[in-house]
Design a protein around this motif. Structure first.
Motif, mmCIF file in Angstrom:
data_model
loop_
_atom_site.group_PDB
_atom_site.id
_atom_site.type_symbol
_atom_site.label_atom_id
_atom_site.label_comp_id
_atom_site.label_asym_id
_atom_site.label_seq_id
_atom_site.Cartn_x
_atom_site.Cartn_y
_atom_site.Cartn_z
ATOM 1 N N ALA A 1 1.005 -1.122 -0.213
ATOM 2 C CA ALA A 1 -0.124 0.021 -0.051
ATOM 3 C C ALA A 1 0.937 1.200 -0.134
ATOM 4 O O ALA A 1 0.650 2.257 -0.746
ATOM 5 C CB ALA A 1 -0.931 -0.157 1.167
ATOM 6 N N GLY A 2 2.053 1.131 0.643
ATOM 7 C CA GLY A 2 2.871 2.545 0.770
ATOM 8 C C GLY A 2 3.274 2.594 -0.646
ATOM 9 O O GLY A 2 3.495 3.662 -0.971
ATOM 10 N N GLY A 3 3.921 1.386 -1.380
ATOM 11 C CA GLY A 3 4.391 1.559 -2.472
ATOM 12 C C GLY A 3 3.380 2.140 -3.624
ATOM 13 O O GLY A 3 3.827 3.089 -4.378
ATOM 14 N N ARG A 4 2.192 1.903 -3.265
ATOM 15 C CA ARG A 4 1.228 2.371 -4.360
ATOM 16 C C ARG A 4 0.875 3.892 -4.046
ATOM 17 O O ARG A 4 0.730 4.733 -4.992
ATOM 18 C CB ARG A 4 -0.141 1.552 -4.334
ATOM 19 N N LEU A 5 0.881 4.251 -2.927
ATOM 20 C CA LEU A 5 0.661 5.707 -2.503
ATOM 21 C C LEU A 5 1.649 6.469 -2.899
ATOM 22 O O LEU A 5 1.503 7.592 -3.604
ATOM 23 C CB LEU A 5 0.576 5.940 -1.101
ATOM 24 N N ARG A 6 3.002 5.971 -2.671
ATOM 25 C CA ARG A 6 4.264 6.666 -3.364
ATOM 26 C C ARG A 6 4.273 6.954 -4.787
ATOM 27 O O ARG A 6 4.390 7.899 -5.369
ATOM 28 C CB ARG A 6 5.391 6.119 -2.918
ATOM 29 N N SER A 7 3.806 5.795 -5.365
ATOM 30 C CA SER A 7 3.591 5.902 -6.802
ATOM 31 C C SER A 7 2.409 7.005 -7.458
ATOM 32 O O SER A 7 2.778 7.628 -8.345
ATOM 33 C CB SER A 7 3.338 4.362 -7.308
ATOM 34 N N PHE B 1 1.526 9.482 -5.670
ATOM 35 C CA PHE B 1 2.193 10.846 -5.241
ATOM 36 C C PHE B 1 3.317 11.311 -6.302
ATOM 37 O O PHE B 1 3.130 12.694 -6.674
ATOM 38 C CB PHE B 1 2.889 10.667 -3.959
ATOM 39 N N ASP B 2 4.153 10.441 -6.657
ATOM 40 C CA ASP B 2 5.238 10.694 -7.832
ATOM 41 C C ASP B 2 4.555 11.073 -8.989
ATOM 42 O O ASP B 2 5.297 12.046 -9.847
ATOM 43 C CB ASP B 2 6.393 9.263 -7.948
ATOM 44 N N LEU B 3 3.614 10.411 -9.556
ATOM 45 C CA LEU B 3 3.050 10.838 -10.886
ATOM 46 C C LEU B 3 2.620 12.155 -10.756
ATOM 47 O O LEU B 3 2.745 12.870 -11.911
ATOM 48 C CB LEU B 3 1.947 9.746 -11.009
ATOM 49 N N TYR B 4 1.777 12.568 -9.774
ATOM 50 C CA TYR B 4 1.500 13.783 -9.633
ATOM 51 C C TYR B 4 2.341 15.146 -9.416
ATOM 52 O O TYR B 4 2.268 16.291 -9.606
ATOM 53 C CB TYR B 4 0.395 14.246 -8.921
ATOM 54 N N THR B 5 3.484 14.699 -8.819
ATOM 55 C CA THR B 5 4.629 15.657 -8.425
ATOM 56 C C THR B 5 5.627 15.692 -9.414
ATOM 57 O O THR B 5 6.348 16.747 -9.347
ATOM 58 C CB THR B 5 5.089 15.622 -7.178
ATOM 59 N N GLU B 6 5.903 14.614 -9.843
ATOM 60 C CA GLU B 6 7.267 14.714 -11.097
ATOM 61 C C GLU B 6 6.924 15.174 -12.294
ATOM 62 O O GLU B 6 7.829 15.659 -12.899
ATOM 63 C CB GLU B 6 7.920 13.255 -10.856
ATOM 64 N N ARG B 7 5.730 14.917 -12.767
ATOM 65 C CA ARG B 7 5.643 15.285 -14.113
ATOM 66 C C ARG B 7 4.303 16.315 -14.261
ATOM 67 O O ARG B 7 3.150 15.657 -14.277
ATOM 68 C CB ARG B 7 5.259 14.191 -15.177
ATOM 69 N N ALA B 8 4.234 17.451 -14.508
ATOM 70 C CA ALA B 8 3.019 18.358 -14.428
ATOM 71 C C ALA B 8 2.382 18.196 -15.688
ATOM 72 O O ALA B 8 2.999 18.488 -17.063
ATOM 73 C CB ALA B 8 3.427 19.786 -13.989
ATOM 74 N N ASN B 9 1.170 17.720 -15.854
ATOM 75 C CA ASN B 9 0.162 17.619 -16.928
ATOM 76 C C ASN B 9 -0.627 19.007 -16.861
ATOM 77 O O ASN B 9 -1.670 19.019 -16.518
ATOM 78 C CB ASN B 9 -0.521 16.468 -16.927
ATOM 79 N N THR B 10 0.024 19.879 -17.802
ATOM 80 C CA THR B 10 -0.475 21.237 -17.865
ATOM 81 C C THR B 10 -2.057 21.232 -18.472
ATOM 82 O O THR B 10 -3.024 21.951 -17.920
ATOM 83 C CB THR B 10 0.295 22.593 -18.490
ATOM 84 N N GLN B 11 -2.243 20.419 -19.143
ATOM 85 C CA GLN B 11 -3.460 20.500 -20.075
ATOM 86 C C GLN B 11 -4.336 19.852 -19.020
ATOM 87 O O GLN B 11 -5.868 20.258 -18.596
ATOM 88 C CB GLN B 11 -3.392 19.515 -21.234
ATOM 89 N N GLY B 12 -4.151 18.638 -18.352
ATOM 90 C CA GLY B 12 -4.722 18.076 -17.500
ATOM 91 C C GLY B 12 -5.318 18.865 -16.125
ATOM 92 O O GLY B 12 -6.415 19.059 -15.726
ATOM 93 N N ILE B 13 -4.409 19.830 -15.642
ATOM 94 C CA ILE B 13 -4.366 20.672 -14.375
ATOM 95 C C ILE B 13 -5.562 21.540 -15.001
ATOM 96 O O ILE B 13 -6.303 21.812 -14.298
ATOM 97 C CB ILE B 13 -3.149 21.198 -13.999
ATOM 98 N N ALA B 14 -5.329 22.171 -16.117
ATOM 99 C CA ALA B 14 -6.175 23.069 -16.634
ATOM 100 C C ALA B 14 -7.539 22.788 -16.972
ATOM 101 O O ALA B 14 -8.685 23.642 -16.468
ATOM 102 C CB ALA B 14 -5.723 23.911 -18.104
ATOM 103 N N ILE B 15 -7.726 21.275 -17.403
ATOM 104 C CA ILE B 15 -9.176 20.874 -17.596
ATOM 105 C C ILE B 15 -9.919 20.628 -16.126
ATOM 106 O O ILE B 15 -11.060 21.096 -15.967
ATOM 107 C CB ILE B 15 -9.162 19.457 -18.378
ATOM 108 N N GLU B 16 -8.972 20.273 -15.095
ATOM 109 C CA GLU B 16 -9.413 19.757 -13.892
ATOM 110 C C GLU B 16 -10.008 21.217 -13.042
ATOM 111 O O GLU B 16 -11.308 21.281 -12.641
ATOM 112 C CB GLU B 16 -8.388 19.343 -12.865
ATOM 113 N N LEU B 17 -9.211 22.375 -13.345
ATOM 114 C CA LEU B 17 -9.585 23.533 -12.664
ATOM 115 C C LEU B 17 -11.020 24.224 -13.500
ATOM 116 O O LEU B 17 -11.573 24.646 -12.841
ATOM 117 C CB LEU B 17 -8.486 24.655 -12.741
#
Length: 188
Positions: A79-85, A87-103
């Motif tokens: 579970a810890g590894g999955r949480l870390r994964s 976390f890393d997906l959202y903090t290491e590679r910004a998806n500017t299009q995805g963030i803009a759609i979300e907002l």
């Protein structure tokens, strides 16, 4: 199938325009021009603008739910590894299009019950999955739920707060927050 592809092209163009200009910017004329087609092509696929907006919300909602389910399985056995994964997906590679759609969807949700329902469904899926991972780490249900809220609040908030920051400072702050969010012993 070809007609479905054309409908999806309209949805994809609509989501891109939503990210660029918000829901008010999602106009049939604008999308037709971007797609290089006539407005008539739109009306062969959708009853009206609302039908397109609903299809956009459905595509976004279903895509986000499927993504978090996939992300929760991608981080390994623990579970810890999955949480870390996640976390890393959202903090290491910004998806500017995805963030803009979300907002844009969250802004739209403030005045549209259908958009609000889509955002609530996505939030519920995200919080349920991350909360269940925290439960597997030994937290009680209320603690896991609270930690899941903090987890997502950080993931989405950090993408806004660190705009233009020093990359080293950003990396330090992300790492410090990861430690707090991943170290379940601190809250037990």
């Amino acid at each position: 199938m070809k007609d479905d592809d054309a409908s999806q092209d309209w949805v994809t163009a609509g989501l891109a325009e939503l990210a660029r200009a918000g829901v008010d910017g999602v106009r049939i004329e604008v999308l037709a021009e971007r797609l290089g087609v006539t407005k008539g092509g739109f009306y062969r696929r959708f009853k009206d603008r609302r039908a397109l907006l609903d299809a956009m919300l459905e595509t976004w909602r279903d895509g986000r739910v499927a993504t978090i389910e996939r992300q929760a399985e991608a981080g390994g056995e623990s579970a810890g590894g999955r949480l870390r994964s996640i976390f890393d997906l959202y903090t290491e590679r910004a998806n500017t299009q995805g963030i803009a759609i979300e907002l844009a969807i969250r802004q739209w949700a403030r005045s549209d019950p259908t958009a609000a329902a889509a955002a609530e469904r996505v939030d519920a899926a995200r919080l349920k999955i991350v909360g269940s991972l925290y439960r597997k780490l030994g937290l009680s249900a209320p603690e896991a739920e609270a930690r899941a809220v903090l987890f997502y609040t950080f993931l989405f908030g950090q993408s806004l707060l660190f705009f233009g920051e020093n990359p080293r400072k950003q990396a330090r702050l992300v790492a410090a927050n990861a430690k707090v969010l991943m170290d379940v012993e601190q809250s037990s």
